[in-house]
Scaffold this motif. Structure first.
Motif, mmCIF file in Angstrom:
data_model
loop_
_atom_site.group_PDB
_atom_site.id
_atom_site.type_symbol
_atom_site.label_atom_id
_atom_site.label_comp_id
_atom_site.label_asym_id
_atom_site.label_seq_id
_atom_site.Cartn_x
_atom_site.Cartn_y
_atom_site.Cartn_z
ATOM 1 N N ALA A 278 0.837 -1.210 0.000
ATOM 2 C CA ALA A 278 0.000 0.000 0.000
ATOM 3 C C ALA A 278 0.866 1.252 0.000
ATOM 4 N N ALA A 279 1.981 1.226 0.737
ATOM 5 C CA ALA A 279 2.877 2.387 0.771
ATOM 6 C C ALA A 279 3.475 2.647 -0.604
ATOM 7 N N MET A 280 3.810 1.576 -1.330
ATOM 8 C CA MET A 280 4.346 1.733 -2.682
ATOM 9 C C MET A 280 3.345 2.404 -3.602
ATOM 10 N N ALA A 281 2.052 2.214 -3.304
ATOM 11 C CA ALA A 281 0.993 2.813 -4.130
ATOM 12 C C ALA A 281 0.534 4.163 -3.585
ATOM 13 N N GLY A 282 1.274 4.698 -2.616
ATOM 14 C CA GLY A 282 0.939 6.029 -2.108
ATOM 15 C C GLY A 282 -0.038 6.039 -0.951
ATOM 16 N N ASN A 283 -0.280 4.877 -0.348
ATOM 17 C CA ASN A 283 -1.207 4.779 0.796
ATOM 18 C C ASN A 283 -2.561 5.411 0.498
ATOM 19 N N ARG A 284 -3.065 5.107 -0.674
ATOM 20 C CA ARG A 284 -4.403 5.571 -1.054
ATOM 21 C C ARG A 284 -5.331 4.362 -1.166
ATOM 22 N N ASP A 285 -6.575 4.529 -0.737
ATOM 23 C CA ASP A 285 -7.572 3.481 -0.944
ATOM 24 C C ASP A 285 -7.938 3.451 -2.420
ATOM 25 N N SER A 286 -7.873 2.265 -3.003
ATOM 26 C CA SER A 286 -8.051 2.111 -4.447
ATOM 27 C C SER A 286 -9.190 1.154 -4.740
ATOM 28 N N LEU A 287 -9.850 1.373 -5.870
ATOM 29 C CA LEU A 287 -10.872 0.452 -6.358
ATOM 30 C C LEU A 287 -10.416 -0.241 -7.641
ATOM 31 N N ALA A 288 -9.111 -0.226 -7.902
ATOM 32 C CA ALA A 288 -8.592 -0.847 -9.110
ATOM 33 C C ALA A 288 -8.989 -2.318 -9.164
ATOM 34 N N TYR A 289 -9.541 -2.712 -10.287
ATOM 35 C CA TYR A 289 -10.024 -4.082 -10.483
ATOM 36 C C TYR A 289 -10.972 -4.508 -9.361
ATOM 37 N N GLU A 290 -11.658 -3.500 -8.797
ATOM 38 C CA GLU A 290 -12.689 -3.719 -7.769
ATOM 39 C C GLU A 290 -12.149 -4.444 -6.542
ATOM 40 N N MET A 291 -10.869 -4.225 -6.237
ATOM 41 C CA MET A 291 -10.239 -4.930 -5.133
ATOM 42 C C MET A 291 -10.399 -4.221 -3.788
ATOM 43 N N SER A 292 -10.767 -2.944 -3.796
ATOM 44 C CA SER A 292 -10.918 -2.181 -2.555
ATOM 45 C C SER A 292 -9.674 -2.321 -1.681
ATOM 46 N N PHE A 293 -8.511 -2.134 -2.291
ATOM 47 C CA PHE A 293 -7.270 -2.304 -1.540
ATOM 48 C C PHE A 293 -6.729 -0.956 -1.080
ATOM 49 N N GLY A 294 -6.150 -0.934 0.108
ATOM 50 C CA GLY A 294 -5.526 0.261 0.647
ATOM 51 C C GLY A 294 -5.508 0.215 2.161
ATOM 52 N N PRO A 295 -5.076 1.308 2.808
ATOM 53 C CA PRO A 295 -4.948 1.319 4.272
ATOM 54 C C PRO A 295 -6.236 0.949 5.005
ATOM 55 N N THR A 296 -7.383 1.396 4.500
ATOM 56 C CA THR A 296 -8.641 1.092 5.192
ATOM 57 C C THR A 296 -8.927 -0.399 5.191
ATOM 58 N N ASN A 297 -8.809 -1.029 4.033
ATOM 59 C CA ASN A 297 -9.121 -2.449 3.953
ATOM 60 C C ASN A 297 -8.091 -3.291 4.710
ATOM 61 N N ILE A 298 -6.866 -2.815 4.790
ATOM 62 C CA ILE A 298 -5.863 -3.527 5.590
ATOM 63 C C ILE A 298 -6.275 -3.524 7.058
#
Length: 412
Positions: A278-298
């Motif tokens: 997540a840090a490599m991606a800028g610690n932003r919550d993302s919906l890329a490929y509908e994965m809902s990945f980021g600090p919140t989901n972690i």
């Protein structure tokens, strides 16, 4: 009121069906006979991992203990099952779609409708989403199989997303056979989309299905294989942000797997690795490929993992630690997709019930309902927590009784 079976009731029936004593079943899942008796009486609530272990020991699918799919007044009111027969037919005839009276709409129009469906799926709004699926899948299939070369790959790409929505609706409603068929269709469409990351998404969904069925070793091999292939395709960690989101989602699924197998240290290792991604991606919550990945989901997964391994006290302490306001608990930001937030609140409600905080448990169930009513209403853990709250009080409040009726735990 009509009879409603709890997980404990279904466990007792399943155990007797297999002609096992409480002691024999307890030995199979490494718990005490008295714990089995407490589960059957409703004095204790089974965690998702324990419920799955019990189902495996009894050689039943998990739905036998959860009681899914549910058919009652709430389901009739929301009409969530109404579209299932048509979806079964469409999944069966995936490469021979219904004839259309007019030509399918243009791909950009269909893509926009799939975006709408994806948003409904992320917010667990299954009742309004379901009726949209048959027609959009049929039109996209015609474009994918017979459209111009430039449109075909993109049509398959969006078709994979639509099939994903079918998978989500089916497994949340307890139609596991339809869910598994939809997964095969996701893979079929993803392979023809020309997008490697869509193939990884399909694999991620298959691993999730394996996990839900207790096939931990297979799911682990699947997830590790996907990560290795992702690394091969994007060498030297030169991942795009989309690839980072996919990799992060794979790590979170591994964390859940290890928590289900009661390996908290391994689960924590994957969570820490997910934080690095997540840090490599800028610690932003993302919906890329509908994965809902980021600090919140972690954070949501970290709490889930601790609850799943029985460390409920530490899970609740972590929520207080993360909060910016003294004496308050961390909650997912308002922008978090509904299904993720709802899942978190249902988890926390279960943890608070285990700590005898009935007021807090009910408050979190109400929060779950507010952000994703469909998801909460038909979630086995939400129903079991509600049933336990009803049993714990001699005179349940009108609000709790009303919530239980709404959720299908009791009926008039």
């Amino acid at each position: 009121m009509s009879e409603n079976l709890t997980l404990g009731d279904r466990l007792r029936i399943a155990r007797r069906t297999r002609k096992l004593s409480a002691a024999q079943l307890a030995q199979k899942v490494a718990i005490s006979p008295s714990y089995v008796q407490k589960l059957e009486s409703g004095a204790r609530k089974a965690s998702p991992s324990l419920a799955l272990a019990l189902a495996k020991a009894l050689h039943f699918g998990p739905e036998v203990l959860t009681g899914q799919p549910y058919y009652g007044e709430p389901e009739a009111e929301d009409g969530v099952h109404a579209v299932v027969p048509e979806l079964r037919r469409i999944m069966l005839c995936y490469d021979l779609p219904d004839e259309l009276e007019i030509a399918p709409r243009a791909l950009p129009v269909l893509a926009s409708e799939v975006d709408q469906i994806a948003a409904l799926r992320r917010d667990a709004r299954y009742a309004p989403m379901g009726p949209l699926l048959p027609s959009i899948i049929t039109e996209l299939t015609h474009l994918a199989l017979g459209g111009r070369n430039g449109d075909q790959a993109q049509a398959f790409w969006h078709l994979a997303r639509a099939y994903r929505a079918v998978n989500s609706l089916a497994h949340k409603m307890g139609h596991h056979d339809l869910s598994n068929t939809a997964l095969e269709r996701v893979r079929w469409a993803a392979e023809r989309s020309g997008d490697p990351l869509m193939n990884f998404t399909a694999g991620y969904l298959v691993a999730g299905a394996m996990l839900r069925q207790g096939a931990y070793a297979s799911a682990r091999r699947k997830l590790h294989g996907l990560r290795q292939e992702l690394e091969r395709l994007q060498p030297e960690r030169s991942f795009t942000n989309d690839a980072l989101a996919v990799d992060g989602a794979l790590l979170l699924k591994l964390a859940v797997l290890e928590s289900r197998e009661n390996n908290p240290d391994r689960a924590d290792d994957y969570l820490r690795e997910a934080e690095a991604v997540a840090a490599m991606a800028g610690n932003r919550d993302s919906l890329a490929y509908e994965m809902s990945f980021g600090p919140t989901n972690i954070r949501i997964h970290e709490v889930h993992a601790m609850i799943d391994t029985g460390d409920t006290e530490q899970a609740l302490a972590r929520l207080t630690e993360w909060s910016d306001a003294p004496g308050q608990e961390w909650m997912p930001p308002a922008a978090t997709v509904g299904e993720r937030s709802s899942h978190h609140f249902i988890d926390v409600a279960s943890a608070k019930l285990a700590m005898a905080d009935r007021t807090g448990a009910f408050a979190d169930l109400r929060r779950a309902r507010k952000v994703a009513p469909n998801h909460t209403r038909f979630h086995p853990s939400a129903r079991e927590t509600t049933a336990a709250l009803l049993r714990a009080g001699t005179h349940p409040s009108n609000e709790l009784s009303g919530f239980a009726s709404w959720a299908g735990v009791i009926t008039s």
